[in-house]
Design an enzyme around this catalytic site. Structure first.
Site, short mmCIF file in Angstrom:
data_model
loop_
_atom_site.label_atom_id
_atom_site.label_comp_id
_atom_site.label_asym_id
_atom_site.label_seq_id
_atom_site.Cartn_x
_atom_site.Cartn_y
_atom_site.Cartn_z
N ASP A 251 -57.08 -17.72 24.75
CA ASP A 251 -58.01 -17.16 23.79
C ASP A 251 -57.86 -15.64 23.95
O ASP A 251 -57.28 -15.16 24.94
CB ASP A 251 -59.45 -17.62 24.02
CG ASP A 251 -60.28 -17.40 22.75
OD1 ASP A 251 -59.87 -16.59 21.90
OD2 ASP A 251 -61.34 -18.03 22.61
C1 BGC Z 1 -61.96 -16.68 19.43
C2 BGC Z 1 -60.83 -17.55 18.95
C3 BGC Z 1 -60.02 -16.80 17.94
C4 BGC Z 1 -59.52 -15.50 18.56
C5 BGC Z 1 -58.70 -14.65 17.63
C6 BGC Z 1 -61.48 -15.31 19.89
O1 BGC Z 1 -62.54 -14.47 20.13
O2 BGC Z 1 -62.65 -17.33 20.46
O3 BGC Z 1 -61.32 -18.75 18.41
O4 BGC Z 1 -58.97 -17.59 17.48
O5 BGC Z 1 -60.63 -14.73 18.96
O6 BGC Z 1 -59.50 -14.11 16.64
#
Ligand code: BGC
Length: 719
Positions: A251
């Site tokens: 993530d």
């Molecule tokens: C989120 C993800 C997301 C990523 C990119 C993170 O903060 O938890 O679900 O895909 O950011 O935006």
């Protein structure tokens, strides 16, 4: 003949897979150590570098999961301001889950995958399958509900649909990311059985049945280690037991240690030095854990080169499936077919919760005055919510949809309350005078034959939004008081609940009817009007339980250490008793049960039976029944089959969903439904053995139309 064709296909697929692996070997031999390391971390907010010298492309990613997100700047979270990146916004995944229709999940996947392809994305960051544990989790709307079986059945066709376009799906957030509060560091303590029975099955299905090409690690910790580079979650389970051959992406900002990331299966590191979506420090890609520090350790021999080779092999494998697959299509965007899919999912996912004296549908041919009250009647719900925010080419609001369909009626509108603009990670107070909005709404209600209250939550911080949880189970912005006062002046109130979560409903007994609409994307208003007018007979079913009060939910029942934890640790004290498993077993009646959903028609289940009464391991049980539509409208019903064990060695839920089927039945007709259940799927996860155990003895098969609407119980035994 068919058999021969199949065998030939399998052999040629194996052959081409071997060819690809051979090509990958050849490429790896030609790469320098630096080039290999570069492929393992970001070069911008949403891309990782290729190797231009060898014609190896960059990988481009985008959120996910309800549409392809607007283009983000190279180095910061701002929108790039492109004029060609507006897309179709599909309904949120809670809505998709509510359809109980895997075929629609496939259509959804194909359509959103085509849009990703058109936008030149190689990985679409979704779908999310974290289990609905508490109604306060700000991201529940992005997930597929509380039941591991339902989520498993729905995630597979979504993944397959996306990947048919040569775009990788990225199932997220692996694993145990069940709240936003302290998501970056909270250490989840959960027993093994619960992990395997509740929190992992949907991921496992995405990997072993959907053959997903990438997985995103979670922010939180489990057993003291960060989930994105976890010895047990990643090395043992994901890449070991399940044989995942794709890429594990972090993530954004969930990597924390070079050696752990190197050895515990992290393949691509994204978003380090950022706190989710809010902060972004200096240009630091070279300082990523899997950048220079990794390179130095590889050079000095502290980490063996085979470690980076494995990552590069996986990344190249993903590329041969996506951006180095010369046969993939070109994709399309905002086309009629995508909007049809979005609208179909939206209408099928709307749940008719209550309908006193057939208050809904409202006859669109009738001349009358309808007051549409509530901010959600006009609020854009594709905006806000965090990373799943979308730049929709258009979004039809509920008010617009109602106006377009109920042309014979006089439509009045009043906002009733104002929540303020949407802002990620902040609550911005509204500028509008709340008292005058309130008073105007009451006056509007007085003038109408019918009030449609379009309220609920929204995508602002501390509502249905990433980066924070809801602060209360109550409806925000004084809606409960407003509703009460509206009902006092006009009792004909129908509730249109726009939310991705369960909320307290002190007014429920006083409203005539209610639909749960979730977040429906581009065609929201059309879909709501489809159901309100009766053009579409509702058939959605709840993918999670609505507790009557917050403490009736198991995570909350066990107090703060259970949710949200003490900021360092939290304990899933309810174990396997999540959602309806808890309500059933503890006999705590929910306000609305898992699987609940009414129709404008009525259905009867008859002739409910299993094909045998005794089964053994490896066999399939066939459950069948006739679904009779005894109403006057065509419609669809979802037959749900739950199974429970009588007298077990271990604590069990009374019953667990093991099969379902949605069937369309025209008025005054009937259809036979056949549901197959693998007897092996009745096993529980045995902690001592570290594997699944099928207990012999008696089981009860419960067949019904909701977890609290069981029409027949059948005893079977397993030998
Ligand atoms: C989120 C993800 C997301 C990523 C990119 C993170 O903060 O938890 O679900 O895909 O950011 O935006």
């Amino acid at each position: 003949m068919v058999m021969l064709v199949l065998v030939t296909q399998i052999i040629s697929a194996q052959q081409s897979q071997q060819d690809v692996e051979k090509k990958i070997d050849d490429i790896i031999k030609q790469l320098t150590l630096k080039e290999k390391v570069d492929m393992c971390h970001a070069q911008s907010k949403f891309s990782s570098p290729g190797v231009p010298r060898l014609g190896i492309p960059e990988i481009w990613m985008s959120d996910g999961p309800h549409g392809v997100r607007g283009e983000i700047n190279w180095d910061n979270w701002g929108y790039a301001g492109w004029t060609n990146d507006s897309i179709t916004a599909f309904p949120a995944l809670t809505c998709l889950a509510s359809t109980f229709n895997p075929d629609l999940a496939h259509q959804y996947g194909v359509a959103v995958g085509e849009e990703a392809r058109y936008r030149r994305k190689d990985i679409l960051l979704g779908p999310g399958v974290n289990i609905y544990r508490t109604p306060l989790n700000g991201r529940n709307f992005e997930y597929m509900g509380e039941d591991p079986y339902l989520a498993s059945i729905m995630v597979v066709p979504y993944v397959q649909g996306v990947q048919e376009n040569g775009v990788a799906a990225c199932v997220k957030h692996y694993a145990l990311n069940n709240q936003e509060e302290w998501r970056g560091h909270i250490n989840v303590n959960v027993d093994d059985r619960t992990l395997h029975e509740i929190y992992l099955p949907a991921f496992k299905a995405a990997v072993t049945k959907g053959h997903v090409w990438s997985v995103m690690g979670a922010y939180n910790k489990y057993n003291g280690q960060h989930a994105s580079h976890h010895e047990i979650l990643v090395n043992k389970i994901l890449k070991g037991d399940w044989g995942f051959d794709g890429v594990l992406v972090t993530d954004w900002g969930s990597a924390h240690d070079t050696k752990e990331a190197a050895y515990n299966g992290l393949d691509i590191e994204m978003g380090t030095w950022t706190n989710g979506l809010t902060f972004s420090a200096n240009f630091a890609y070279d300082n990523y854990f899997l950048a220079n520090p990794f390179y130095e350790m590889l050079k000095s021999g502290e980490i063996e080169e085979s470690v980076v080779d494995d990552k590069v092999r996986r990344i190249l494998r993903l590329m041969f499936r996506t951006n180095m697959n010369m046969e993939r299509g070109l994709g399309r965007i905002n086309n009629k077919e995508h909007h049809e899919v979005a609208r179909k999912v939206a209408t099928e996912g709307i749940v008719l919760m209550k309908n006193e004296n057939n208050f809904f549908p409202i006859n669109p041919e009738k001349e009358m005055t309808i007051a549409v009250i509530g901010e959600n009647a006009t609020k854009m719900m594709t905006i806000g919510g965090g990373s799943s925010e979308l730049k929709a080419q258009y979004e039809i609001s509920p008010l617009e949809g109602i106006k377009l369909r109920f042309t014979k009626a006089t439509i009045l509108h009043s906002m009733g309350y104002s929540s303020g603009p949407s802002a990620y990670g902040r609550v911005i107070p509204p500028h509008i005078n709340q008292d005058s909005l309130y008073a105007a709404a009451i006056e509007t209600a007085k003038k109408a034959d019918i009030v449609l209250f379009v309220g609920g939550l929204n995508k602002n911080h501390h509502q249905d939004c990433e980066g924070g949880d809801r602060l209360t189970f109550e409806l925000p912005f004084n809606q409960n008081a407003l509703l009460k006062d509206i009902i006092a002046v006009n009792p004909n109130v129908g509730m249109v609940m726009v939310s991705g979560n369960a909320v307290a409903m002190p007014w429920l007994k006083d409203v005539k009817a209610m639909i749960q609409t979730w977040y429906l994307g581009s065609d929201a208003g059309y879909a709501i009007a489809d159901v309100l007018s009766g053009d579409v007979n509702p058939s959605g079913k709840l993918p999670f339980s609505f507790p009557a009060k917050l403490n009736d939910n198991p995570a909350h029942y066990y107090g703060e250490l259970s949710y949200p934890g003490d900021s360092i640790d939290q304990y899933y004290k309810e174990g396997i008793l999540v959602g309806y498993r808890w309500h059933d077993t503890k006999k705590i009646k929910p306000l609305f049960a898992f699987g609940h959903g009414l129709s404008y028609s009525n259905f009867e289940l008859n002739n409910i039976k299993t094909d045998k009464s005794t089964y053994s391991a490896g066999q399939t049980m066939k459950v069948s029944c006739d679904v009779a539509n005894v109403g006057s409208l065509d419609g669809a019903e979802v037959v749900q089959v739950y199974v429970g064990k009588v007298k077990s060695k271990v604590d069990r839920a009374i019953k667990e969903l093991k099969g379902f089927d949605k069937v369309q039945v025209v008025a005054n007709d009937k259809q036979t439904v056949n549901i197959s259940i693998d007897i092996d799927d009745l096993a529980y996860y045995c902690t001592e053995k570290g594997g699944w155990e099928l207990e012999k003895g008696q089981y009860i098969v419960y067949v019904g139309t909701a977890s609290d609407q069981i029409k027949k119980k059948i005893k079977i035994s397993v030998e």
